[in-house]
Design a protein around this motif. Structure first.
Motif, short mmCIF file in Angstrom:
data_model
loop_
_atom_site.label_atom_id
_atom_site.label_comp_id
_atom_site.label_asym_id
_atom_site.label_seq_id
_atom_site.Cartn_x
_atom_site.Cartn_y
_atom_site.Cartn_z
N GLY A 147 -13.63 6.07 -0.92
CA GLY A 147 -15.06 5.03 -0.73
C GLY A 147 -16.19 6.08 0.34
O GLY A 147 -17.13 6.82 -0.49
N PRO A 148 -15.68 6.93 1.44
CA PRO A 148 -16.61 8.29 1.72
C PRO A 148 -16.89 9.13 0.80
O PRO A 148 -18.37 9.39 1.06
CB PRO A 148 -15.87 8.32 2.90
N GLY A 201 -27.88 6.18 -13.95
CA GLY A 201 -26.38 6.80 -14.08
C GLY A 201 -25.69 7.27 -13.00
O GLY A 201 -26.10 7.16 -11.76
N TRP A 202 -24.77 7.47 -13.73
CA TRP A 202 -23.80 7.75 -12.50
C TRP A 202 -23.92 9.41 -11.66
O TRP A 202 -25.20 8.92 -10.99
CB TRP A 202 -22.34 7.65 -13.20
N TRP A 224 -12.27 10.56 -14.47
CA TRP A 224 -12.09 9.07 -14.78
C TRP A 224 -11.62 8.59 -16.35
O TRP A 224 -11.38 9.08 -16.79
CB TRP A 224 -13.95 10.01 -15.50
N PRO A 231 0.60 -1.35 -0.10
CA PRO A 231 -0.04 0.11 -0.42
C PRO A 231 0.55 1.35 0.23
O PRO A 231 0.51 2.53 -0.85
CB PRO A 231 -0.92 0.04 0.99
N PHE A 250 -22.96 10.24 -3.20
CA PHE A 250 -24.61 10.03 -3.35
C PHE A 250 -25.69 9.63 -2.72
O PHE A 250 -27.33 10.02 -3.51
CB PHE A 250 -24.10 8.22 -4.16
N GLN A 251 -25.32 9.83 -1.43
CA GLN A 251 -26.50 9.78 -0.41
C GLN A 251 -26.76 10.97 -0.29
O GLN A 251 -27.97 10.89 -0.48
CB GLN A 251 -26.11 9.02 0.87
N LYS A 265 -27.29 12.17 -12.84
CA LYS A 265 -28.44 12.50 -13.49
C LYS A 265 -28.41 13.97 -11.90
O LYS A 265 -29.73 13.81 -11.97
CB LYS A 265 -29.21 10.86 -12.26
N TRP A 266 -27.52 13.90 -11.22
CA TRP A 266 -28.27 15.15 -10.02
C TRP A 266 -27.04 16.64 -10.40
O TRP A 266 -27.92 17.06 -10.19
CB TRP A 266 -26.53 14.07 -8.53
N ASN A 309 -19.71 8.16 -1.66
CA ASN A 309 -21.28 7.88 -0.43
C ASN A 309 -21.84 9.04 -0.15
O ASN A 309 -22.49 9.71 -0.46
CB ASN A 309 -20.36 7.08 1.60
#
Lengths: 304, 352
Positions: free
Chosen positions: B229-230, B272-273, B250, B66, B236-237, B276-277, B233
């Motif tokens: 990770g977070p 979609g990814w 990307w 890592p 999206f959330q 949409k937002w 979230n």
């Protein structure tokens, strides 16, 4: 004595229960794993997955079923690894225990004799030198020490492997890194504990009886000074079990700390819960052992 | 574009999916599986009867390390022969070291700041254009990426099908940015929050530079940096509502086609990814759909040409730059980085 032990054991159970509740609540506050597993999906797909994982039930029900299964050793399937969560943790415990043990053994072997010596020869050259080393040891962040050791022993001198955990040689640098960080703490504690005890009347009495200085120090003084030392070693054992993440990362060691930290990032609830509970259990057991050691070291504790 | 590995049906049915993935995989490659240890290594051995002839090495070990400095130490000491995803600031050191060299190749991975078009200030086109004029892209590529990147006019990477060389990108023009911001109704500037998902250490430096440049023209940026990770979230959330935009990169799924970035970033269909937002551009969805629903090259190109002039004008993102794949290689081995970020070790050679 049995009553004291039983009382402590009961307290440990309560602690474990508390930890399970806090871990559970914090995890469920930290985010939605379904959004993480299915970033590109319709709400209907997500609802299906939520149902499959049982995440659509009321929190209390989820907690109840978690505790019910956890006491039987079943923490569910990892969301990320598609394998049962507990074995993922268990397979890493030996690695973590070994690393912790090596590091602590190294730190204890170096620091406690040094601590005693500096207490006995207070304000001497040795004492000042030790103070300087302590300052250095505690100021060096673990990742820096680790990388420096790699640069010296692996890159410059080619004596030891730079990373990994498959040969005995590869355990040396990580243990040294962690040990270097722990040793100063033990040295300080043993020095101050010894200083306190050496000033007491019973030590003077022992000397007045004409006992040899070594006997006075090792047999009479050290036993009483041992309580804070044992306490701190016990505490540090717990800290290292889950907290050796940095060392594990620098040296690419597959330990529990790294597993849990990554699982938190992935919101992999089962793995985090299995990991935290396993470590908590080990730490609680170690505290219990430390408690038992107190009973041996200090008769006063037996009465209270 | 599509990748189908061939596997033996009988064997798969016999061992089951779990074992096939973890302990008994069989494929058609030049190496056969020996052992996998989670988070440690994957051990492979040369398959002597491979149809293209023997692979160059008998044993192949893929290790998980890592920490970057540790990877570099292993590379220099010969503990490993190739390391991936170098940070640009490590390149001079590895070029100078007697045992190592660096191999790079331009790749599809493209950097951007997606802007939230639903809320002020970026519901105003002028504000989005202002943000684009505020960024000195060339300076970032030179100073923070070691020159290993290329400014892209819109989001489409020049390596991808559908790229239109005629569309000119935004220049670095802070004066114009301030003017546009005034036109958007913010003569004294405004406060914004940008989130950054940082999977490589140098992405953080880039995000900080962008925040600084935006602040200079009056888009006073509060930058929040997250591990992937977070961050995911969070976006999206909260449906991106906690933020005026986010910095990300990307990789096109290593697919050399405009659609591989247009659809996830800008299409607004449910499921979609992020489009949409964040994205609200009338007509863009239809153009993207046209591009992906025909195999007629000319029709696709025509659609993407329209998309790029629309993107340039509407500026749904701050368009930034592409980057390079950066490998550190031990001099024992001959290997060159590839534009698709794959590592095909059949092509590697032992030097002697």
């Amino acid at each position: 004595m049995t009553a004291v032990l039983l009382r402590r054991l009961l307290r440990l159970l309560v602690v474990c229960f508390g930890i399970s509740l806090i871990t559970f609540l914090l995890l469920h506050l930290s985010g939605d794993p379904v959004a993480m597993i299915l970033p590109e999906a319709t709400e209907a797909d997500r609802a299906t997955l939520r149902e499959t994982l049982g995440l659509n039930r009321p929190l209390l029900v989820q907690y109840g079923s978690f505790v019910g299964r956890a006491v039987q050793g079943d923490f569910g399937q990892s969301f990320f690894h598609r394998a049962p969560a507990l074995p993922l943790v268990i397979e890493r415990i030996p690695t973590t225990l070994l690393l912790t043990f090596f590091a602590l053994a190294l730190a204890v072997c170096l620091a406690i004799p040094a601590g005693i010596l500096t207490a006995v020869k207070r304000y001497s050259f040795v004492d000042h030198l030790a103070t300087l080393i302590v300052l250095l040891g505690q100021s060096m962040p673990v990742f820096w020490t680790g990388i420096m050791l790699i640069l010296l022993f692996a890159v410059a001198w080619n004596l030891l492997p730079a990373s990994g955990w498959d040969t005995w040689a590869s355990t040396v640098l990580p243990a040294l890194t962690l040990g270097t960080f722990q040793a100063p703490l033990f040295l300080r504690i043993s020095r101050s504990a010894m200083l306190e005890v050496l000033g007491l009347d019973y030590v003077r009495t022992a000397r007045a009886k004409g006992l040899k200085e070594q006997v006075v120090i090792i047999k009479h003084a050290l036993k009483n000074a041992a309580i804070p030392i044992v306490t701190v070693i016990g505490l540090q054992f717990g800290v290292l079990l889950g907290g050796a993440v940095v060392t594990e990362t620098v040296f690419a060691i597959p330990g529990t700390g790294r597993l849990i930290v990554r699982a938190i990032g992935q919101l992999d609830f089962p793995v985090v819960q299995a990991g935290v509970m396993t470590l908590a259990l080990i730490i609680v057991l170690i505290n219990f052992i430390v408690d038992v050691l107190y009973l041996y070291l200090n008769p006063q504790v037996r009465i209270s | 574009m599509v990748f189908f590995p061939i596997i033996p049906k009988k064997h798969f049915e016999k061992v089951g999916a779990q074992a096939f993935a973890e302990s008994a995989p069989v494929g058609t490659g030049p190496y056969k599986f020996i052992e996998w240890k989670r988070d440690q290594y994957l051990k492979l051995e040369r398959f002597e009867g491979h149809w293209r002839g023997q692979a160059p090495f008998k044993n192949l070990i893929i290790r998980v390390i890592p920490e970057t400095s540790t990877q570099v130490a292993e590379l220099k000491t010969g503990g490993v022969d190739i390391i991936r995803n170098l940070a640009p600031d490590l390149i001079p050191d590895l070029k100078a070291h007697p045992n190592t060299y660096v191999s790079t190749a331009p790749i599809l991975r493209t950097h951007y700041v997606e802007l939230d078009m639903r809320e002020p200030p970026f519901n105003k086109k002028e504000a989005r254009q202002a943000a684009n004029y505020a960024i000195d892209r060339q300076a970032i590529v030179e100073k923070l990426m070691g020159g290993l990147g290329k400014v892209v006019p819109t989001i489409i990477n020049p390596l991808a099908f559908g790229y239109d060389p005629k569309v000119e990108g935004y220049s670095y023009d802070p004066k114009k940015a301030k003017e546009l911001l005034k036109q958007a109704g913010f003569p004294n500037g405004t406060d914004i929050t940008i989130h950054a998902g940082v999977s490589e250490a140098f992405f953080r430096q880039i995000a900080e530079a962008i925040a600084e440049m935006l602040s200079e023209v009056g888009l006073r940026t509060n930058l929040k940096v997250w591990d992937p990770g977070p961050a995911w979230n969070k976006f999206f959330q909260t449906e991106g509502k906690a933020t005026h935009g986010f910095y990300g990169t990307w990789g096109y799924y290593s697919t050399f086609d405009a659609d591989a970035i247009l659809h996830p970033l800008y299409h607004t269909e449910p499921g979609g990814w992020v489009g949409k937002w964040y994205t609200r551009i009338p007509g863009l969805d239809d153009l993207i759909d046209t591009g992906r629903s025909t195999l007629d090259k000319d029709k696709r190109l025509a659609a993407y040409t329209k998309v790029q002039s629309l993107l340039k004008d509407e500026a749904p993102s701050i368009f930034l730059f592409s980057q390079h794949d950066m490998l550190g290689v031990n001099k024992r081995v001959d290997y060159a980085a590839r534009g698709d970020e794959w590592i095909w070790l059949y092509d590697a050679k032992l030097r002697k």
